[in-house]
Write a protein that holds these residues in place. Structure first.
Motif, PDB file in Angstrom:
ATOM      1  N   ASP A  42      17.803  39.448  54.775  1.00  0.00           N
ATOM      2  CA  ASP A  42      17.731  40.642  55.314  1.00  0.00           C
ATOM      3  C   ASP A  42      16.780  40.715  56.641  1.00  0.00           C
ATOM      4  OD1 ASP A  42      18.298  42.535  52.999  1.00  0.00           O
ATOM      5  OD2 ASP A  42      17.723  41.076  51.992  1.00  0.00           O
ATOM      6  N   ILE A  43      17.340  41.375  57.672  1.00  0.00           N
ATOM      7  CA  ILE A  43      16.936  41.046  59.045  1.00  0.00           C
ATOM      8  C   ILE A  43      16.398  42.645  59.408  1.00  0.00           C
ATOM      9  CG2 ILE A  43      17.384  40.857  61.419  1.00  0.00           C
ATOM     10  CD1 ILE A  43      19.429  38.923  60.502  1.00  0.00           C
ATOM     11  N   ALA A  44      15.159  42.755  59.727  1.00  0.00           N
ATOM     12  CA  ALA A  44      14.495  44.002  60.141  1.00  0.00           C
ATOM     13  C   ALA A  44      14.404  44.178  61.555  1.00  0.00           C
ATOM     14  CB  ALA A  44      13.150  44.213  59.503  1.00  0.00           C
ATOM     15  N   ILE A  45      14.966  45.210  62.206  1.00  0.00           N
ATOM     16  CA  ILE A  45      14.950  45.647  63.577  1.00  0.00           C
ATOM     17  C   ILE A  45      13.825  46.778  63.918  1.00  0.00           C
ATOM     18  CG2 ILE A  45      16.260  46.074  65.778  1.00  0.00           C
ATOM     19  CD1 ILE A  45      17.203  43.456  64.405  1.00  0.00           C
ATOM     20  N   THR A  46      12.785  46.708  64.522  1.00  0.00           N
ATOM     21  CA  THR A  46      12.076  47.460  64.831  1.00  0.00           C
ATOM     22  C   THR A  46      11.674  47.748  66.419  1.00  0.00           C
ATOM     23  OG1 THR A  46       9.870  48.641  63.937  1.00  0.00           O
ATOM     24  CG2 THR A  46      10.101  45.894  64.179  1.00  0.00           C
ATOM     25  N   GLY A  47      10.838  48.713  66.532  1.00  0.00           N
ATOM     26  CA  GLY A  47      10.267  48.981  68.100  1.00  0.00           C
ATOM     27  C   GLY A  47      10.321  50.337  68.146  1.00  0.00           C
ATOM     28  N   ARG A 114       5.425  51.720  54.532  1.00  0.00           N
ATOM     29  CA  ARG A 114       6.355  52.730  54.325  1.00  0.00           C
ATOM     30  C   ARG A 114       7.821  52.257  54.489  1.00  0.00           C
ATOM     31  NH1 ARG A 114       8.129  56.515  58.475  1.00  0.00           N
ATOM     32  NH2 ARG A 114       6.759  55.708  59.659  1.00  0.00           N
ATOM     33  N   VAL A 115       8.033  51.099  55.305  1.00  0.00           N
ATOM     34  CA  VAL A 115       9.583  50.611  55.291  1.00  0.00           C
ATOM     35  C   VAL A 115       9.541  49.277  54.371  1.00  0.00           C
ATOM     36  CG1 VAL A 115       9.461  51.173  57.541  1.00  0.00           C
ATOM     37  CG2 VAL A 115       8.636  48.784  57.091  1.00  0.00           C
ATOM     38  N   GLN A 116       8.747  48.969  53.359  1.00  0.00           N
ATOM     39  CA  GLN A 116       8.818  48.126  52.585  1.00  0.00           C
ATOM     40  C   GLN A 116       9.073  46.768  53.059  1.00  0.00           C
ATOM     41  OE1 GLN A 116      11.492  49.218  49.317  1.00  0.00           O
ATOM     42  NE2 GLN A 116      11.268  51.474  49.726  1.00  0.00           N
ATOM     43  N   PHE A 117       7.995  46.058  53.726  1.00  0.00           N
ATOM     44  CA  PHE A 117       7.965  44.892  54.453  1.00  0.00           C
ATOM     45  C   PHE A 117       8.452  43.801  53.725  1.00  0.00           C
ATOM     46  CE2 PHE A 117       3.768  45.190  52.536  1.00  0.00           C
ATOM     47  CZ  PHE A 117       3.726  43.847  52.173  1.00  0.00           C
ATOM     48  N   ASN A 118       8.286  43.672  52.324  1.00  0.00           N
ATOM     49  CA  ASN A 118       8.766  42.453  51.520  1.00  0.00           C
ATOM     50  C   ASN A 118      10.126  42.233  51.251  1.00  0.00           C
ATOM     51  OD1 ASN A 118       6.449  41.098  50.946  1.00  0.00           O
ATOM     52  ND2 ASN A 118       5.557  42.537  49.298  1.00  0.00           N
ATOM     53  N   ASN A 119      10.972  43.443  51.859  1.00  0.00           N
ATOM     54  CA  ASN A 119      12.321  43.078  51.647  1.00  0.00           C
ATOM     55  C   ASN A 119      12.994  42.494  52.683  1.00  0.00           C
ATOM     56  OD1 ASN A 119      11.996  44.853  49.654  1.00  0.00           O
ATOM     57  ND2 ASN A 119      13.087  46.639  50.413  1.00  0.00           N
ATOM     58  N   TYR A 120      12.350  41.910  53.765  1.00  0.00           N
ATOM     59  CA  TYR A 120      12.792  41.327  54.742  1.00  0.00           C
ATOM     60  C   TYR A 120      12.372  39.953  54.974  1.00  0.00           C
ATOM     61  CZ  TYR A 120      12.798  46.296  55.515  1.00  0.00           C
ATOM     62  OH  TYR A 120      12.621  47.802  55.479  1.00  0.00           O
ATOM     63  N   ASP A 121      13.410  39.160  55.661  1.00  0.00           N
ATOM     64  CA  ASP A 121      13.256  37.607  55.927  1.00  0.00           C
ATOM     65  C   ASP A 121      12.289  37.553  57.333  1.00  0.00           C
ATOM     66  OD1 ASP A 121      14.482  36.293  53.685  1.00  0.00           O
ATOM     67  OD2 ASP A 121      16.108  37.343  54.324  1.00  0.00           O
ATOM     68  N   PHE A 122      12.899  38.477  58.116  1.00  0.00           N
ATOM     69  CA  PHE A 122      11.970  38.297  59.354  1.00  0.00           C
ATOM     70  C   PHE A 122      12.051  39.641  60.345  1.00  0.00           C
ATOM     71  CE2 PHE A 122      16.236  36.371  60.401  1.00  0.00           C
ATOM     72  CZ  PHE A 122      16.634  37.028  61.336  1.00  0.00           C
ATOM     73  N   PHE A 123      11.445  39.911  61.148  1.00  0.00           N
ATOM     74  CA  PHE A 123      11.421  41.061  61.994  1.00  0.00           C
ATOM     75  C   PHE A 123      11.724  40.756  63.291  1.00  0.00           C
ATOM     76  CE2 PHE A 123       8.702  42.091  58.389  1.00  0.00           C
ATOM     77  CZ  PHE A 123       8.756  43.521  58.060  1.00  0.00           C
ATOM     78  N   ILE A 124      12.506  41.664  63.957  1.00  0.00           N
ATOM     79  CA  ILE A 124      12.908  41.512  65.365  1.00  0.00           C
ATOM     80  C   ILE A 124      12.193  42.632  66.142  1.00  0.00           C
ATOM     81  CG2 ILE A 124      14.587  41.548  67.261  1.00  0.00           C
ATOM     82  CD1 ILE A 124      16.265  40.023  65.478  1.00  0.00           C
ATOM     83  N   ILE A 125      11.327  42.648  67.123  1.00  0.00           N
ATOM     84  CA  ILE A 125      10.650  43.626  67.480  1.00  0.00           C
ATOM     85  C   ILE A 125      11.046  43.917  69.039  1.00  0.00           C
ATOM     86  CG2 ILE A 125       8.203  44.606  68.113  1.00  0.00           C
ATOM     87  CD1 ILE A 125       6.881  42.581  65.991  1.00  0.00           C
TER      88      ILE A 125
END
Length: 397
Positions: A42-47, A114-125
């Motif tokens: 699971d990859i999170a894209i944020t910014g 709010r975005v349930q951070f535990n669900n992701y393997d890493f974040f791309i900011i």
């Protein structure tokens, strides 16, 4: 399975085999292989809004912004709450498009909850302009929670086009200036040792994408790395090489499973299982390399070429849908392996000797057939990529 079997796992398998419990050995190997196939990533894209988060989600999934199933993009904010986008070919891989940051009431801890951070393997900011305290505050909160994050400066192709108007334009110097400006802004915002990757969502394989991919390969655990590599879009020869190497690492483990089944004293079982194993993994290779109708159709639309033109580059491999029991049996019948399997089938009726010989023949057959098929599939994937990148022939007047 954590990459290759660990030494402890190999010793455990040896102990099972020595004890004579070959059914347990086969079950253990099957469990490991299934674990590898089903590992979620699971990859999170944020910014901030407008940074190109949704376009990056699409690019990683090998989609254009107007493809069916693509994340919605636009000039106004389109991501109001987190949304999952499964990979079109690997459903265990999910790219998450998270809501934008940077509003005056933004609070990193509340945002992550709010975005349930535990669900992701890493974040791309991601940012399309400059990094601010919003980004570093979020990064520190992510770090406190034990997760990895990576800074990405998007839309660098747009910056380069703007700079090209200048008489003294230098591409590499401009990219270095963008990188140094990002690093300086991050340091001023409190980031001690920032790493910034320059990307273009429209030209994903250019700029720092290979460096980002290499960094992730080095920092993900073996299981996640395997899944990440196979899910990458087939946009460069380097990615195709990485996929081939990753799949190649596991062929001996698949062959070992075949061997463990082959020594079981059940006439005909080995042949049935070997064919099923070959069908499953050959089909996986085709999907990983885009040798399936859906992937070819999408690629043809993206490069504005007929599907038939891309298919003309395929010389060795069938499409994934054609890989069935009959296809594998046909391959076996045309190779020395087919003769070996006939011998194995006969030896199944010879106590003790048949089991030992059957295991060895199953190992050799599975290893050889998968290695050969992998080579052919990788070569055809490269042929398709070359054909896709060829300029369109001018239409005759």
């Amino acid at each position: 399975m954590a990459g290759r079997l660990s030494r402890a796992e190999i010793e455990e398998l040896k102990a099972i085999v020595v004890s004579g419990n070959l059914t347990a050995a086969a079950a253990k190997l099957q469990e490991k292989l299934e674990s590898l196939e089903n590992t979620p990533l699971d990859i999170a894209i944020t910014g901030e809004s407008g940074a190109g988060k949704s376009s990056l989600v699409n690019a990683i999934r090998g989609l254009h912004d107007d493809d069916e199933g693509a994340a919605k993009t636009g000039v106004k904010q389109t991501t109001m709450k987190r949304k999952a986008y499964p990979h079109p070919r690997f459903p265990n891989v999910t790219i998450w498009d998270l809501p934008g940051i940077g509003t005056p009431n933004f609070q990193a801890d509340n945002y992550l909850n709010r975005v349930q951070f535990n669900n992701y393997d890493f974040f791309i900011i991601v940012t399309a302009t400059r990094f601010t305290s919003y980004h570093t505050t979020l990064a520190r909160a992510i770090h406190r929670l034990g997760k990895r994050f990576y800074y990405v400066r998007s839309k660098v192709d747009i910056d380069l086009k703007a700079e090209q108007r200048k008489r003294n334009f230098n591409r590499e110097r401009t990219l270095q200036e963008i990188r140094e400006d990002c690093v300086e802004k991050l340091r001023k915002a409190g980031e001690a040792s920032p790493r910034v990757f320059l990307l273009s969502n429209w030209e994903l394989d250019n700029y720092d994408f290979q460096l980002l991919k290499k960094t992730l390969k080095n920092e993900l655990d073996d299981q996640k790395r395997h899944v990440f590599i196979l899910a990458m879009p087939n946009i460069s020869a380097k990615i195709l090489e990485n996929k081939k190497a990753e799949l190649q690492k596991h062929i001996w483990e698949v062959a070992l499973l075949s061997c463990a089944i082959g020594v079981l004293p059940v006439p005909g079982l080995s042949l049935i299982c070997d064919v099923a194993i070959l069908v499953f993994h050959m089909k996986r290779y085709c999907l990983a390399f885009g040798l399936d109708e859906e992937s070819l159709t999408r690629l043809a639309e993206q490069v504005d070429k007929p599907v038939a033109e891309l298919k003309s580059a395929i010389r060795n491999s069938p499409l994934a849908s054609a890989i069935k029991k009959e296809f594998v049996l046909s391959l076996l019948s045309r190779s020395l392996c087919g003769a070996l399997m006939v011998v194995e089938l006969i030896l199944d009726f010879v106590p003790s000797l048949g089991s030992l010989a059957g295991g060895g023949i199953s190992f050799v057959t599975t290893y050889y057939m998968l290695q050969r098929f992998l080579n052919d599939a990788a070569e055809d994937a490269q042929n398709i990529l070359t054909k896709a990148l060829e300029p369109r022939a001018e239409e005759s007047i």
